[in-house]
Design a protein around this motif. Structure first.
Motif, mmCIF file in Angstrom:
data_model
loop_
_atom_site.group_PDB
_atom_site.id
_atom_site.type_symbol
_atom_site.label_atom_id
_atom_site.label_comp_id
_atom_site.label_asym_id
_atom_site.label_seq_id
_atom_site.Cartn_x
_atom_site.Cartn_y
_atom_site.Cartn_z
ATOM 1 N N ILE A 127 -15.769 31.758 -31.893
ATOM 2 C CA ILE A 127 -15.944 30.355 -31.504
ATOM 3 C C ILE A 127 -17.334 30.189 -30.909
ATOM 4 O O ILE A 127 -17.817 31.087 -30.196
ATOM 5 C CB ILE A 127 -14.880 29.933 -30.457
ATOM 6 C CG1 ILE A 127 -13.461 29.962 -31.060
ATOM 7 C CG2 ILE A 127 -15.171 28.521 -29.915
ATOM 8 C CD1 ILE A 127 -12.343 29.597 -30.059
ATOM 9 N N MET A 128 -17.967 29.059 -31.169
ATOM 10 C CA MET A 128 -19.225 28.730 -30.501
ATOM 11 C C MET A 128 -18.874 27.969 -29.211
ATOM 12 O O MET A 128 -18.437 26.812 -29.278
ATOM 13 C CB MET A 128 -20.101 27.858 -31.398
ATOM 14 C CG MET A 128 -20.557 28.556 -32.669
ATOM 15 S SD MET A 128 -21.745 27.527 -33.555
ATOM 16 C CE MET A 128 -21.830 28.419 -35.122
ATOM 17 N N PRO A 129 -19.042 28.625 -28.033
ATOM 18 C CA PRO A 129 -18.606 28.006 -26.780
ATOM 19 C C PRO A 129 -19.351 26.695 -26.484
ATOM 20 O O PRO A 129 -20.583 26.662 -26.544
ATOM 21 C CB PRO A 129 -18.955 29.065 -25.724
ATOM 22 C CG PRO A 129 -19.100 30.345 -26.483
ATOM 23 C CD PRO A 129 -19.603 29.980 -27.832
ATOM 24 N N GLY A 130 -18.610 25.632 -26.260
ATOM 25 C CA GLY A 130 -19.248 24.351 -25.959
ATOM 26 C C GLY A 130 -19.458 23.478 -27.179
ATOM 27 O O GLY A 130 -19.800 22.293 -27.072
ATOM 28 N N SER A 131 -19.216 24.054 -28.374
ATOM 29 C CA SER A 131 -19.455 23.268 -29.609
ATOM 30 C C SER A 131 -18.462 22.115 -29.755
ATOM 31 O O SER A 131 -18.669 21.195 -30.537
ATOM 32 C CB SER A 131 -19.345 24.192 -30.831
ATOM 33 O OG SER A 131 -18.054 24.814 -30.855
ATOM 34 N N HIS A 132 -17.395 22.140 -28.973
ATOM 35 C CA HIS A 132 -16.357 21.102 -29.103
ATOM 36 C C HIS A 132 -16.845 19.722 -28.663
ATOM 37 O O HIS A 132 -16.199 18.710 -28.943
ATOM 38 C CB HIS A 132 -15.119 21.516 -28.297
ATOM 39 C CG HIS A 132 -15.374 21.667 -26.818
ATOM 40 N ND1 HIS A 132 -16.323 22.527 -26.310
ATOM 41 C CD2 HIS A 132 -14.806 21.076 -25.749
ATOM 42 C CE1 HIS A 132 -16.318 22.448 -24.988
ATOM 43 N NE2 HIS A 132 -15.416 21.585 -24.616
ATOM 44 N N ARG A 133 -18.010 19.679 -27.999
ATOM 45 C CA ARG A 133 -18.503 18.381 -27.502
ATOM 46 C C ARG A 133 -19.335 17.627 -28.536
ATOM 47 O O ARG A 133 -19.752 16.493 -28.290
ATOM 48 C CB ARG A 133 -19.382 18.620 -26.264
ATOM 49 C CG ARG A 133 -18.642 19.196 -25.094
ATOM 50 C CD ARG A 133 -19.591 19.339 -23.890
ATOM 51 N NE ARG A 133 -18.919 20.016 -22.792
ATOM 52 C CZ ARG A 133 -17.952 19.463 -22.090
ATOM 53 N NH1 ARG A 133 -17.588 18.243 -22.374
ATOM 54 N NH2 ARG A 133 -17.354 20.121 -21.117
ATOM 55 N N THR A 134 -19.596 18.254 -29.661
ATOM 56 C CA THR A 134 -20.356 17.587 -30.734
ATOM 57 C C THR A 134 -19.490 17.537 -31.980
ATOM 58 O O THR A 134 -18.947 18.551 -32.401
ATOM 59 C CB THR A 134 -21.629 18.405 -31.064
ATOM 60 O OG1 THR A 134 -22.408 18.523 -29.886
ATOM 61 C CG2 THR A 134 -22.447 17.736 -32.166
ATOM 62 N N PHE A 135 -19.343 16.349 -32.556
ATOM 63 C CA PHE A 135 -18.613 16.260 -33.830
ATOM 64 C C PHE A 135 -19.625 16.321 -34.966
ATOM 65 O O PHE A 135 -20.536 15.482 -35.034
ATOM 66 C CB PHE A 135 -17.805 14.965 -33.942
ATOM 67 C CG PHE A 135 -17.134 14.829 -35.288
ATOM 68 C CD1 PHE A 135 -17.653 13.982 -36.259
ATOM 69 C CD2 PHE A 135 -16.011 15.587 -35.590
ATOM 70 C CE1 PHE A 135 -17.052 13.880 -37.510
ATOM 71 C CE2 PHE A 135 -15.396 15.487 -36.835
ATOM 72 C CZ PHE A 135 -15.917 14.640 -37.794
ATOM 73 N N LEU A 136 -19.466 17.309 -35.837
ATOM 74 C CA LEU A 136 -20.382 17.426 -36.972
ATOM 75 C C LEU A 136 -19.702 16.858 -38.221
ATOM 76 O O LEU A 136 -18.779 17.474 -38.778
ATOM 77 C CB LEU A 136 -20.771 18.892 -37.199
ATOM 78 C CG LEU A 136 -21.834 19.095 -38.287
ATOM 79 C CD1 LEU A 136 -23.201 18.563 -37.829
ATOM 80 C CD2 LEU A 136 -21.940 20.568 -38.676
ATOM 81 N N GLY A 137 -20.138 15.668 -38.614
ATOM 82 C CA GLY A 137 -19.616 15.079 -39.848
ATOM 83 C C GLY A 137 -20.279 15.774 -41.023
ATOM 84 O O GLY A 137 -21.506 15.894 -41.049
#
Ligand code: 6CS
Ligand code: FE
Length: 295
Positions: free
Chosen positions: A182-192
């Motif tokens: 998992i990339m920690p903290g990546s959940h705060r950006t939505f990549l369309g």
């Protein structure tokens, strides 16, 4: 007629990153349940939380036997809910295990499991998807980088990010046998992601995802910004992760299987509507349409 703009546009002509609009932890920090406030705050920050021993060794043995029973059952192999490895033809995943198996149904309803999900999502929850991933070894394929929410929004019609997954290890997750990253903290950006969803996409995507796959550039930017954490742990350990974490796992070329049971809890306040970026719904064994709360 006002058209509600989709806050999480994806599968158009170009890739586009937007900030997350939703909370990560929906429950109040003092919500009663198995998770102390410190754990809820860590989940909010990182997008994941590990539990060193969610189930006991004896329970692991019960669920391992049940996984082996399902995998050996010709009726299960013939069932559309089974997905095989493209190369070996061995079973890769079996979906809807909580309906196929009373043993896994009990796991879903266990307070150690559903109690944590209710705390994080701040509501009653239902199972959006469950599966066992066998990852038998000797070349079993991994899962390329993706956000689960990107797929569940585009293809299953989940409106917002109020969904949490738990991966419970049923075999030792070494640093060599294709563990979850998992990339920690990546959940705060939505990549369309760029690229329209083909009809019946799931028939291919559950073996090798294509639509909903981030570009090398986006992955390079995110990995440089967030880093990559590899999750290892003994059988019985668990990783809880937010629906929008950028994650994946590598192939398993070791002789040691990396089997887990994967349960996705969705809030009853976030029930599936029509797909936001796909021509048709996926089958119900992948994206549930029975929103009955887990009691
Ligand atoms: O498409 C899905 O729903 C599934 N695919 C992956 C690789 N992770 C989430 C989920 O199980
Ligand atoms: Fe995933």
């Amino acid at each position: 007629m006002t058209t509600l703009t989709d806050p999480y546009p994806t599968r158009g002509t170009t890739e586009v990153a937007v900030p997350r609009q939703d909370p990560v932890v929906w429950g109040a920090p003092d919500t009663p349940g198995p998770l102390p406030e410190t754990d809820l705050r860590a989940f909010e920050r990182d997008g994941f939380l590990t539990v060193d021993q969610l189930i006991t060794d004896d329970e692991v043995a019960v669920y391992r036997r049940e996984l082996e029973r399902l995998v050996a059952d010709p009726a299960v192999r013939a069932d559309e809910r089974s997905v095989v490895e493209p190369g070996s033809g061995e079973i890769r995943s079996v979906f809807e295990v909580h309906r196929l198996s009373a043993v896994f149904d009990r796991l879903v309803r266990d307070e150690r499991v559903v109690g944590r999900a209710r705390q994080i999502l701040g509501s009653d929850v239902y199972v959006h998807q469950s599966r066992i991933n066998v990852k038998p070894g000797f070349g079993a394929g991994g899962f390329y980088w993706h956000s689960d929410f990107e797929t569940w929004h585009a293809e299953d019609g989940l409106p917002g990010m109020r969904t949490v997954s738990v991966s419970i290890a049923l075999t030792e997750n070494h640093d060599t046998n294709g563990g979850l990253m998992i990339m920690p903290g990546s959940h705060r950006t939505f990549l369309g992601c760029a690229g329209a969803t083909p009809r019946d996409n799931y028939k291919k995507s559950l073996q090798m995802q294509d639509a909903g796959t981030p570009s090398d550039e986006a992955l390079t930017t995110m990995a440089s910004q967030f880093g990559i954490k590899l999750f290892t742990g003994r059988a019985g350990s668990a990783t809880w992760f937010d629906c929008n974490c950028m994650h994946g796992s590598g192939d398993n070329i070791t002789p040691f299987p990396r089997s887990n049971v994967f349960i996705v809890f969705n809030s009853v306040e976030n029930t599936a509507v029509e797909p936001f970026a796909a021509p048709v719904r996926r089958p119900e064994f992948i994206g549930a349409r029975d929103f009955t709360p887990v009691r």
